[in-house]
Design an enzyme around this catalytic site. Sequence first.
Site, PDB file in Angstrom:
ATOM      1  N   LYS A 170     -44.985  39.319   5.996  1.00 34.39           N
ATOM      2  CA  LYS A 170     -45.764  40.385   5.345  1.00 34.39           C
ATOM      3  C   LYS A 170     -46.242  41.374   6.400  1.00 34.39           C
ATOM      4  O   LYS A 170     -46.328  41.052   7.593  1.00 34.39           O
ATOM      5  CB  LYS A 170     -46.953  39.767   4.600  1.00 34.39           C
ATOM      6  CG  LYS A 170     -46.515  38.923   3.407  1.00 34.39           C
ATOM      7  CD  LYS A 170     -47.645  38.104   2.815  1.00 34.39           C
ATOM      8  CE  LYS A 170     -47.131  37.227   1.678  1.00 34.39           C
ATOM      9  NZ  LYS A 170     -48.098  36.208   1.259  1.00 34.39           N
ATOM     10  N   HIS A 203     -39.911  38.498   1.955  1.00 29.55           N
ATOM     11  CA  HIS A 203     -41.128  38.647   1.137  1.00 29.55           C
ATOM     12  C   HIS A 203     -42.274  39.004   2.068  1.00 29.55           C
ATOM     13  O   HIS A 203     -42.592  38.207   2.925  1.00 29.55           O
ATOM     14  CB  HIS A 203     -41.407  37.329   0.411  1.00 29.55           C
ATOM     15  CG  HIS A 203     -42.693  37.308  -0.343  1.00 29.55           C
ATOM     16  ND1 HIS A 203     -42.820  37.864  -1.590  1.00 29.55           N
ATOM     17  CD2 HIS A 203     -43.921  36.809  -0.041  1.00 29.55           C
ATOM     18  CE1 HIS A 203     -44.058  37.682  -2.037  1.00 29.55           C
ATOM     19  NE2 HIS A 203     -44.746  37.053  -1.103  1.00 29.55           N
ATOM     20  N   ASN A 251     -44.494  44.531  -4.066  1.00 31.28           N
ATOM     21  CA  ASN A 251     -45.012  43.319  -4.690  1.00 31.28           C
ATOM     22  C   ASN A 251     -46.308  43.638  -5.427  1.00 31.28           C
ATOM     23  O   ASN A 251     -47.203  44.285  -4.859  1.00 31.28           O
ATOM     24  CB  ASN A 251     -45.283  42.296  -3.567  1.00 31.28           C
ATOM     25  CG  ASN A 251     -45.512  40.888  -4.061  1.00 31.28           C
ATOM     26  OD1 ASN A 251     -44.733  40.376  -4.860  1.00 31.28           O
ATOM     27  ND2 ASN A 251     -46.581  40.263  -3.590  1.00 31.28           N
ATOM     28  N   GLU A 252     -46.392  43.222  -6.679  1.00 30.44           N
ATOM     29  CA  GLU A 252     -47.665  43.254  -7.429  1.00 30.44           C
ATOM     30  C   GLU A 252     -48.311  44.633  -7.471  1.00 30.44           C
ATOM     31  O   GLU A 252     -49.484  44.792  -7.146  1.00 30.44           O
ATOM     32  CB  GLU A 252     -48.641  42.227  -6.839  1.00 30.44           C
ATOM     33  CG  GLU A 252     -48.094  40.811  -6.842  1.00 30.44           C
ATOM     34  CD  GLU A 252     -49.007  39.803  -6.137  1.00 30.44           C
ATOM     35  OE1 GLU A 252     -50.141  40.149  -5.782  1.00 30.44           O
ATOM     36  OE2 GLU A 252     -48.562  38.658  -5.952  1.00 30.44           O
ATOM     37  N   GLU A 358     -41.903  31.779  -6.516  1.00 32.89           N
ATOM     38  CA  GLU A 358     -43.263  31.240  -6.322  1.00 32.89           C
ATOM     39  C   GLU A 358     -43.667  30.209  -7.372  1.00 32.89           C
ATOM     40  O   GLU A 358     -44.775  30.247  -7.901  1.00 32.89           O
ATOM     41  CB  GLU A 358     -44.277  32.399  -6.291  1.00 32.89           C
ATOM     42  CG  GLU A 358     -43.915  33.459  -5.261  1.00 32.89           C
ATOM     43  CD  GLU A 358     -44.952  34.575  -5.118  1.00 32.89           C
ATOM     44  OE1 GLU A 358     -46.118  34.358  -5.462  1.00 32.89           O
ATOM     45  OE2 GLU A 358     -44.563  35.664  -4.646  1.00 32.89           O
ATOM     46  N   TRP A 405     -43.134  27.253  -4.435  1.00 24.83           N
ATOM     47  CA  TRP A 405     -44.102  27.878  -3.530  1.00 24.83           C
ATOM     48  C   TRP A 405     -44.819  26.834  -2.677  1.00 24.83           C
ATOM     49  O   TRP A 405     -46.037  26.687  -2.720  1.00 24.83           O
ATOM     50  CB  TRP A 405     -45.080  28.758  -4.311  1.00 24.83           C
ATOM     51  CG  TRP A 405     -45.611  29.883  -3.464  1.00 24.83           C
ATOM     52  CD1 TRP A 405     -46.919  30.147  -3.171  1.00 24.83           C
ATOM     53  CD2 TRP A 405     -44.849  30.915  -2.799  1.00 24.83           C
ATOM     54  NE1 TRP A 405     -47.016  31.250  -2.353  1.00 24.83           N
ATOM     55  CE2 TRP A 405     -45.760  31.745  -2.112  1.00 24.83           C
ATOM     56  CE3 TRP A 405     -43.470  31.208  -2.708  1.00 24.83           C
ATOM     57  CZ2 TRP A 405     -45.342  32.843  -1.347  1.00 24.83           C
ATOM     58  CZ3 TRP A 405     -43.069  32.301  -1.949  1.00 24.83           C
ATOM     59  CH2 TRP A 405     -44.005  33.092  -1.290  1.00 24.83           C
TER      60      TRP A 405
HETATM   61  O1  9MR Z   1     -49.315  31.326  -0.572  1.00 31.44           O
HETATM   62  C1  9MR Z   1     -49.585  32.448   0.240  1.00 31.44           C
HETATM   63  C2  9MR Z   1     -50.726  32.151   1.190  1.00 31.44           C
HETATM   64  O2  9MR Z   1     -50.375  31.106   2.058  1.00 31.44           O
HETATM   65  C3  9MR Z   1     -51.096  33.401   1.960  1.00 31.44           C
HETATM   66  O3  9MR Z   1     -52.254  33.136   2.723  1.00 31.44           O
HETATM   67  C4  9MR Z   1     -51.367  34.540   1.010  1.00 31.44           C
HETATM   68  C5  9MR Z   1     -51.662  35.831   1.760  1.00 31.44           C
HETATM   69  O4  9MR Z   1     -50.584  36.205   2.562  1.00 31.44           O
HETATM   70  O5  9MR Z   1     -50.243  34.757   0.161  1.00 31.44           O
HETATM   71  C6  9MR Z   1     -49.899  33.649  -0.613  1.00 31.44           C
HETATM   72  O6  9MR Z   1     -48.755  33.927  -1.388  1.00 31.44           O
HETATM   73  C7  9MR Z   1     -48.886  34.947  -2.382  1.00 31.44           C
HETATM   74  C8  9MR Z   1     -47.569  35.674  -2.453  1.00 31.44           C
HETATM   75  O7  9MR Z   1     -47.246  36.215  -1.222  1.00 31.44           O
HETATM   76  C9  9MR Z   1     -47.611  36.768  -3.512  1.00 31.44           C
HETATM   77  N1  9MR Z   1     -48.004  36.235  -4.789  1.00 31.44           N
HETATM   78  C10 9MR Z   1     -49.233  35.455  -4.805  1.00 31.44           C
HETATM   79  C11 9MR Z   1     -49.151  34.350  -3.757  1.00 31.44           C
HETATM   80  C12 9MR Z   1     -50.429  33.515  -3.795  1.00 31.44           C
HETATM   81  O8  9MR Z   1     -51.518  34.274  -3.399  1.00 31.44           O
END
Ligand code: 9MR
Length: 445
Positions: A170, A203, A251-252, A358, A405
């Site tokens: 990210k 991602h 994303n989102e 996920e 996930w």
């Molecule tokens: O599971 C992920 C967590 O470990 C991270 O700290 C967080 C922030 O980067 O993101 C979580 O994953 C998210 C995903 O990237 C996007 N959809 C929601 C997921 C849960 O928050």
Amino acid sequence: MKNLINYLKIFLLIIFSLIVSCGSDDDLNVTVIDEEREIPISVDFEVTISETNTFEITVNNTSTGTNGLISYWQFTENGERVADNDGPETHVYAVAGDYLVTLTVEAPDADITVSKTVTIAETSTDNTALKNAANGFSMGMAVRSNRLSGSHNAVLVREFNSLTAEFEMKMDQIYKTEGSLDFTASDIIVDYGVANNMDVHGHTLVWHNSIPSWMNNFSGTDEEFETLVEDYITTVMQRYAGKVRSWDVVNEAIEDGSNALRNSIFRQKMGDNYIEKCYQYARAADPNAILFYNDYNVTFDTGKQNAMFAIVDNLQSKNLIDGVGAQMHISFNFPTRTQIQSVVDGTVSRGLKMHFAELDIRVNPNNDITSLTQQRAIAQQNKAKEVAEIYNAIPDENKFALTLWGMRDSESWLPEFWGQPDWGLFYNEDFSPKRSHEGLLEGME
Ligand code: 9MR
């Protein structure tokens, strides 16, 4: 005299235990006379390796004279104690090797143990590995760069052929400091995927929740901001071109409730068409990459689903998108099969690829359990089966991947995020598969 007999008995027991724990002979058993109850105790068990999954063993306690006595199994030397319930027990090993399986009976005078060695061969075939059961699509797992060795590695290579970085690809991780990109962790993940012949799903490039703080405080012009985003997408995608097969570009982007576009810094500085711009940069950076839009709650929330498909339709009309990622953060009892099917139908009718991204299945959304009960584990298994069945029925050309996930319950984001315990994933602490894993297999049959 009684004392002498007792000493003798203990001496004999020690000798028996020594003989037994050194041996690996399948016919070994231990018999002692329990004088108090005046019955002989004979301790023994059978162990068989499953034919369909040669990582799985079944143990059956064939002891006699042990009624009313407590006994337990250990599937590795000095391993976790597992209660010996009525009937055979199964255990699945994650990795090939020699394992000492021990049955201990707590007899009145002293514990009696019998151990046998089982060999799980390197060449073991595993018909129940998820990737082998998945027909025409990849089985994906969310990973972290420090969870790619040991048993994590063993499970990954055995069961998965696709990886998604849980957080290390990210923007807030790669672009921590202005002007300097840090690919240390993302390289580890991508290299691991390539070395193991796995698809890597990128991602995510643009997400309101992973903006580096320096970028949130950006003081340059809007044009400079836009160039920065373009450069970022281009640099990251070109670095991994040919290695990362697909990307969640944005994303989102949709606000919960209103279903309007989130007023993220990207929208503020780049305008309402920022999404389209990002997909243009992505398409240009790596024309071979498969581009996804990824969002959550797009099964049951029809307003959000419509908003998502409106974004997707615009992108598709310009040939800027290839697939839809429906994040499957679901619960054992929600959403319904029909609701999950609706996002599949919307995606398939547009001729796009469907990513069930996920996946985790909460078993404690109402915080009414303090440990994973058998009832909830079964409910989770059934939901996992349903999800896999729905995915499996997608036409081949629209199939892409089903991504879990996280591996073990203790590694899931769920408990921390919701502030309550949960067991949303597919493997136990010792990396053995949970019932939910069995549910996935059942759904793919
Ligand atoms: O599971 C992920 C967590 O470990 C991270 O700290 C967080 C922030 O980067 O993101 C979580 O994953 C998210 C995903 O990237 C996007 N959809 C929601 C997921 C849960 O928050």
